[in-house]
Design a protein around this motif. Structure first.
Motif, PDB file in Angstrom:
ATOM      1  N   UNK A 132       0.839  -1.196   0.000  1.00 41.16           N
ATOM      2  CA  UNK A 132       0.000   0.000   0.000  1.00 41.16           C
ATOM      3  C   UNK A 132       0.877   1.250   0.000  1.00 41.16           C
ATOM      4  N   UNK A 133       0.634   2.096  -1.009  1.00 38.98           N
ATOM      5  CA  UNK A 133       1.351   3.367  -1.152  1.00 38.98           C
ATOM      6  C   UNK A 133       2.859   3.185  -1.277  1.00 38.98           C
ATOM      7  N   UNK A 134       3.307   1.958  -1.540  1.00 37.77           N
ATOM      8  CA  UNK A 134       4.742   1.710  -1.673  1.00 37.77           C
ATOM      9  C   UNK A 134       5.508   1.877  -0.381  1.00 37.77           C
ATOM     10  N   UNK A 135       4.803   1.787   0.733  1.00 38.47           N
ATOM     11  CA  UNK A 135       5.442   2.021   2.035  1.00 38.47           C
ATOM     12  C   UNK A 135       6.490   0.964   2.325  1.00 38.47           C
ATOM     13  N   UNK A 136       6.171  -0.308   2.029  1.00 32.79           N
ATOM     14  CA  UNK A 136       7.115  -1.385   2.308  1.00 32.79           C
ATOM     15  C   UNK A 136       8.422  -1.213   1.568  1.00 32.79           C
ATOM     16  N   UNK A 137       8.341  -0.855   0.280  1.00 31.36           N
ATOM     17  CA  UNK A 137       9.552  -0.661  -0.518  1.00 31.36           C
ATOM     18  C   UNK A 137      10.365   0.517   0.009  1.00 31.36           C
ATOM     19  N   UNK A 138       9.657   1.578   0.358  1.00 35.51           N
ATOM     20  CA  UNK A 138      10.355   2.762   0.864  1.00 35.51           C
ATOM     21  C   UNK A 138      11.086   2.463   2.170  1.00 35.51           C
ATOM     22  N   UNK A 139      10.400   1.784   3.111  1.00 39.96           N
ATOM     23  CA  UNK A 139      11.029   1.470   4.394  1.00 39.96           C
ATOM     24  C   UNK A 139      12.147   0.453   4.229  1.00 39.96           C
ATOM     25  N   UNK A 140      11.992  -0.452   3.273  1.00 42.12           N
ATOM     26  CA  UNK A 140      13.060  -1.427   3.018  1.00 42.12           C
ATOM     27  C   UNK A 140      14.327  -0.732   2.553  1.00 42.12           C
ATOM     28  N   UNK A 141      14.151   0.279   1.703  1.00 41.69           N
ATOM     29  CA  UNK A 141      15.305   1.030   1.212  1.00 41.69           C
ATOM     30  C   UNK A 141      15.974   1.789   2.346  1.00 41.69           C
ATOM     31  N   UNK A 142      15.171   2.361   3.228  1.00 38.33           N
ATOM     32  CA  UNK A 142      15.728   3.142   4.346  1.00 38.33           C
ATOM     33  C   UNK A 142      16.462   2.257   5.346  1.00 38.33           C
ATOM     34  N   UNK A 143      15.901   1.080   5.608  1.00 40.77           N
ATOM     35  CA  UNK A 143      16.438   0.242   6.684  1.00 40.77           C
ATOM     36  C   UNK A 143      17.425  -0.811   6.197  1.00 40.77           C
ATOM     37  N   UNK A 144      17.406  -1.069   4.911  1.00 44.48           N
ATOM     38  CA  UNK A 144      18.276  -2.118   4.399  1.00 44.48           C
ATOM     39  C   UNK A 144      17.750  -3.508   4.677  1.00 44.48           C
ATOM     40  N   UNK A 145      16.494  -3.611   5.058  1.00 41.94           N
ATOM     41  CA  UNK A 145      15.852  -4.902   5.349  1.00 41.94           C
ATOM     42  C   UNK A 145      14.675  -5.081   4.403  1.00 41.94           C
ATOM     43  N   UNK A 146      14.546  -6.266   3.834  1.00 44.79           N
ATOM     44  CA  UNK A 146      13.447  -6.526   2.905  1.00 44.79           C
ATOM     45  C   UNK A 146      12.168  -6.794   3.700  1.00 44.79           C
ATOM     46  N   UNK A 147      11.403  -5.751   3.975  1.00 39.77           N
ATOM     47  CA  UNK A 147      10.198  -5.875   4.792  1.00 39.77           C
ATOM     48  C   UNK A 147       9.106  -6.634   4.057  1.00 39.77           C
ATOM     49  N   UNK A 148       9.062  -6.544   2.730  1.00 37.60           N
ATOM     50  CA  UNK A 148       8.053  -7.277   1.960  1.00 37.60           C
ATOM     51  C   UNK A 148       8.291  -8.778   2.067  1.00 37.60           C
ATOM     52  N   UNK A 149       9.556  -9.164   2.038  1.00 39.43           N
ATOM     53  CA  UNK A 149       9.877 -10.586   2.198  1.00 39.43           C
ATOM     54  C   UNK A 149       9.547 -11.049   3.612  1.00 39.43           C
ATOM     55  N   UNK A 150       9.837 -10.218   4.580  1.00 36.16           N
ATOM     56  CA  UNK A 150       9.507 -10.556   5.974  1.00 36.16           C
ATOM     57  C   UNK A 150       7.999 -10.741   6.135  1.00 36.16           C
ATOM     58  N   UNK A 151       7.236  -9.861   5.494  1.00 36.09           N
ATOM     59  CA  UNK A 151       5.782  -9.970   5.593  1.00 36.09           C
ATOM     60  C   UNK A 151       5.295 -11.278   4.992  1.00 36.09           C
ATOM     61  N   UNK A 152       5.833 -11.641   3.843  1.00 32.58           N
ATOM     62  CA  UNK A 152       5.409 -12.869   3.175  1.00 32.58           C
ATOM     63  C   UNK A 152       5.762 -14.105   3.993  1.00 32.58           C
ATOM     64  N   UNK A 153       6.838 -14.008   4.778  1.00 29.27           N
ATOM     65  CA  UNK A 153       7.295 -15.168   5.551  1.00 29.27           C
ATOM     66  C   UNK A 153       6.699 -15.222   6.956  1.00 29.27           C
ATOM     67  N   UNK A 154       5.894 -14.244   7.311  1.00 24.00           N
ATOM     68  CA  UNK A 154       5.339 -14.189   8.665  1.00 24.00           C
ATOM     69  C   UNK A 154       4.393 -15.361   8.915  1.00 24.00           C
ATOM     70  N   UNK A 155       4.679 -16.133   9.949  1.00 26.02           N
ATOM     71  CA  UNK A 155       3.887 -17.310  10.312  1.00 26.02           C
ATOM     72  C   UNK A 155       2.521 -16.878  10.840  1.00 26.02           C
ATOM     73  N   UNK A 156       1.508 -17.777  10.679  1.00 31.00           N
ATOM     74  CA  UNK A 156       0.153 -17.433  11.143  1.00 31.00           C
ATOM     75  C   UNK A 156       0.131 -17.128  12.632  1.00 31.00           C
ATOM     76  N   UNK A 157       1.011 -17.781  13.375  1.00 34.58           N
ATOM     77  CA  UNK A 157       1.057 -17.519  14.819  1.00 34.58           C
ATOM     78  C   UNK A 157       1.452 -16.086  15.128  1.00 34.58           C
ATOM     79  N   UNK A 158       2.324 -15.514  14.323  1.00 28.57           N
ATOM     80  CA  UNK A 158       2.728 -14.115  14.517  1.00 28.57           C
ATOM     81  C   UNK A 158       1.600 -13.164  14.095  1.00 28.57           C
ATOM     82  N   UNK A 159       0.782 -13.605  13.126  1.00 32.51           N
ATOM     83  CA  UNK A 159      -0.390 -12.801  12.771  1.00 32.51           C
ATOM     84  C   UNK A 159      -1.386 -12.760  13.939  1.00 32.51           C
TER      85      UNK A 159
END
Length: 744
Positions: free
Chosen positions: A453-480
């Motif tokens: 949404x609004x490219x927020x994940x890509x923007x924050x990934x660039x700022x932090x150096x961490x792939x937040x979109x990949x982290x989101x995709x890998x998030x286990x149902x228990x963490x949800x």
């Protein structure tokens, strides 16, 4: 026109025939109670209409919508709520109150003149006619042989059918009247008495009474005690009597006899301030104010009589201990010289808080502002965890829970009551909850969406150096699941807590707007209506949806209170619109507008991530709403109150746990909030003698969620409340509640 001239910072009001001072920004009720006027009141937040009165002359600024409570006829007759009305200039008010006694004049004869101490004389006068007064009031006295000299003295006796009254006259060096009384035989001489005067008398209540007297200030106390004894009043009484030496104590035999035969509990504590060399004195030493904390009882009403210094010190001490100003009554014993010295000063000027001196004091003052930012730091930490995804979410949930519970356990209580020079900062802190909660909910919904949404994940990934979109995709149902629990917890705290505080501020449009939007996140904007105009009126009674009766479990309460609370909010709002001649089904309906606000948030979640995101947000919102009802459950569980009596600190469970207080804008000081709902969060008192919860807020929530554990811990506390806090009427209500709960 109103008989009272004030400085430019305030104005005046005439209540029936009595003029009073009104400070800048002060409501009529607050001013009346401060001035000792017997003004009917209860909730103090515009929710009960007990303080309604008629505005005969002048204009007021209303702090809340009075049509929630007043009928069309009352509105047409200029009826107002004293607790929600700030005078815009001199006003004249008419109110039904305890019938005032008119001032009378009577001749009398001095029949007894005897010393009580080396500097206090007892004068007993036989009145030539009837003179009606309330014990505690005073009269103007003059002597036929001392023409042109009149002085004020309190009655030391209860009204007597035989017309005998007593006064205690302390010798003041150089005093015309007192030197005459102490130096001339007066028995048989004629006197003139004019009275009664003053607003100092014993208010009707079952609350324990604390009397603090110094010197001749014992006179009005004796009048009240003698009247109570004559009528076999069983109220608990504590008398602190301050004197310099044993020679300055008097009437001790009568007081000890009175204590022995008192219908209830009577504690007598004489305190000597100058008895260090007196080896025969084994009683209390020092100033009476130094002994207040050891005699305070929950819900006490205090009556202070003596020199101004003692009155001011005792009043400050009592307020810091949690007694509301309305329950502190004072009668200053000043000499004529003192009165003349004060005539040119403004005794009601607002206190100026001196700026802190030195680095240490500056840091302490700064910390009292910064400690409430713990709330925002916690919220922003949750935002980071939600965007980081995976185990970070569960870690944030666990750390939040541990920090709150263990912090409350190990860091103890916060009972500080700082005075703030910049209260606007504290209001801005509340407003900041809205952007923080928006970020939390955006991050939570983003975490269950399939698009960036609004490219927020890509923007924050660039700022932090961490792939937040990949982290989101890998998030286990228990963490949800952790995200759901954590987000609902934040909606229930960062949304509801400041929303609760802000919607009380009906006179601040921005605060009210922010507060309603914060409540929209938990689908509970109706809370802004029902809480202020319903809950604060009916708290601790069977008519209050939020007060859980004895024996109910928390899960049933969540459902029952939610349904009944919304029904109550609808009825209150519909009645208001009908009184205003407006359509119920219209944009004017604040309840319907609140539902629309929540619908906008659900639509925004849908737009971000479709049906799954909208359902996730709805689940979080309902969990946040459930948290509110859990908090209501533990704040008022098992409480009972006579609906005819004002709300007292004893009618809410309280806690002063440090972390809970800082992270929840002093919501923990709930006893003071219900006793004086108009007080902003930063000024709430800790009330250490109020009924206490089992722990801090998150700890108590956890206990409430385990009904067997809750009832095991709380049933004894509720039974103890009946014994230690309830008055006679409430004990009867408690017995009925116990019977319904099957506790008998």
């Amino acid at each position: 026109m109103f008989g009272l001239k004030l400085n430019s910072a305030g104005t005046s009001a005439t209540i029936n025939a009595q003029p009073i001072r009104v400070l800048a920004g002060e409501t009529i009720l607050t001013a009346a109670l401060r001035e000792g006027v017997d003004f009917p009141h209860s909730c103090r937040v515009g929710g009960c209409a007990t303080c309604k009165c008629r505005l005969v002359e002048g204009k007021v600024r209303e702090l809340t919508e009075s049509s929630y409570l007043l009928s069309e006829e009352e509105l047409a007759q200029r009826t107002i709520l004293a607790c929600q009305s700030v005078p815009m200039g001199p006003v004249r008010i008419e109110v039904e109150q305890t019938k005032a006694l008119s001032v009378q004049e009577c001749s009398a004869t001095v029949v007894v003149q005897e010393p009580l101490t080396h500097d206090i004389q007892r004068l007993r006068l036989q009145l030539d006619g009837p003179l009606h007064y309330k014990p505690g009031q005073f009269a103007q006295i003059s002597l036929a042989t001392l023409p042109g000299v009149t002085r004020s003295y309190s009655f030391a006796t209860a009204p007597d059918a035989h017309g005998a009254v007593e006064f205690f006259v302390r010798r003041v060096p150089g005093g015309v009247f007192t030197e005459y009384v102490h130096g001339v035989s007066l028995v048989g001489q004629k006197a003139h008495v004019q009275g009664p005067l003053g607003q100092f008398w014993l208010r009707e209540s079952d609350a324990p009474v604390l009397f603090v007297a110094g010197g001749s200030g014992l006179a009005p106390v004796m009048a009240m005690l003698r009247a109570m004894q004559a009528h076999q009043v069983a109220r608990s009484v504590t008398l602190l009597f301050g004197a310099r030496t044993q020679a300055d104590l008097y009437l001790m035999d009568e007081l000890r006899t009175m204590a022995t035969h008192w219908a209830g509990t009577f504690t007598l504590l004489p305190v000597l301030s100058d008895a260090t060399d007196d080896t025969t004195w084994t009683g209390a030493h020092g100033l009476v104010t130094g002994h207040l904390s050891q005699v305070l009882e929950p819900g006490m009403h205090a009556y202070l009589c003596g020199p101004p210094g003692m009155i001011d010190a005792a009043s400050t001490e009592l307020q810091q201990a949690g007694l509301p100003k309305a329950h502190i009554h004072a009668d200053r014993f000043t000499t004529r010289h003192d009165a003349l010295a004060l005539a040119d000063t403004d005794s009601n000027a607002s206190e100026i808080i001196a700026p802190p001196k030195g680095l240490g004091e500056t840091l302490v003052a700064l910390w009292h502002y910064l400690k409430f930012f713990l709330f925002h730091v916690q919220g922003l930490s949750v935002v980071v965890a939600l965007f980081a995804g995976g185990g970070w979410i569960t870690l944030a949930l666990v750390s939040t829970a541990l920090f709150s519970t263990l912090g409350d356990m190990f860091f103890g209580d916060d009972t500080t009551t700082p005075r703030y020079r910049h209260p606007w900062v504290l209001t801005v802190q509340l407003w900041m909850a809205l952007p923080v909660l928006l970020l939390i909910c955006f991050a939570a919904v983003w975490g269950v969406s399939t698009v960036d949404v609004l490219g927020v994940g890509a923007m924050l990934s660039q700022w932090t150096g961490t792939d937040l979109l990949a982290n989101r995709a890998a998030t286990h149902w228990g963490h949800h699941v952790s995200a759901f629990i954590l987000t609902g917890l934040m909606i229930g705290t960062i949304g509801t807590i400041p929303g609760h505080e802000l919607t009380h501020r009906t006179w601040e449009p921005v605060s009210l707007w922010v507060g309603r939007w914060l409540l929209a996140f938990s689908f509970d904007v109706g809370f802004a209506i029902e809480h202020v105009y319903g809950h604060h009126r009916y708290v601790s009674t069977v008519n209050d949806p939020a007060t859980a009766p004895r024996g109910r479990n928390v899960y049933a309460h969540i459902a029952i209170s939610t349904v009944r609370g919304n029904v109550s909010a609808w009825r209150i709002e519909a009645a208001r619109l009908q009184r205003r001649g407006l359509a119920v089904w219209s944009w004017h309906n604040a309840f319907l507008r609140g539902l629309l606000m929540s619908a906008v948030l659900v639509a925004a979640a849908w737009a971000m991530g479709g049906i799954a995101a909208a359902l996730f947000f709805c689940a979080c919102a309902l969990w946040g709403k459930a948290l509110l009802e859990i908090v209501n459950y533990m704040e008022h569980y098992g409480m009972v109150r006579d609906p005819a009596q004002p709300v007292q600190p004893r009618h809410s469970w309280n806690t002063n746990r440090r972390i809970s207080s800082w992270a929840m804008f002093n919501l923990t000081r709930h006893s003071h909030h219900h006793a004086q709902g108009e007080v902003p969060y930063q000024d709430l008192q800790p009330y250490p003698n109020a009924p206490m919860m089992v722990g801090g807020y998150l700890t108590t929530i956890s206990v409430a969620l385990i009904p067997p554990l809750w009832h095991r811990l709380m049933t004894p506390k509720v039974i103890a409340w009946d014994r230690d806090y309830a008055n006679a009427a409430e004990r009867e209500l408690a017995a009925q509640a116990n019977s319904r709960a099957g506790w008998n």
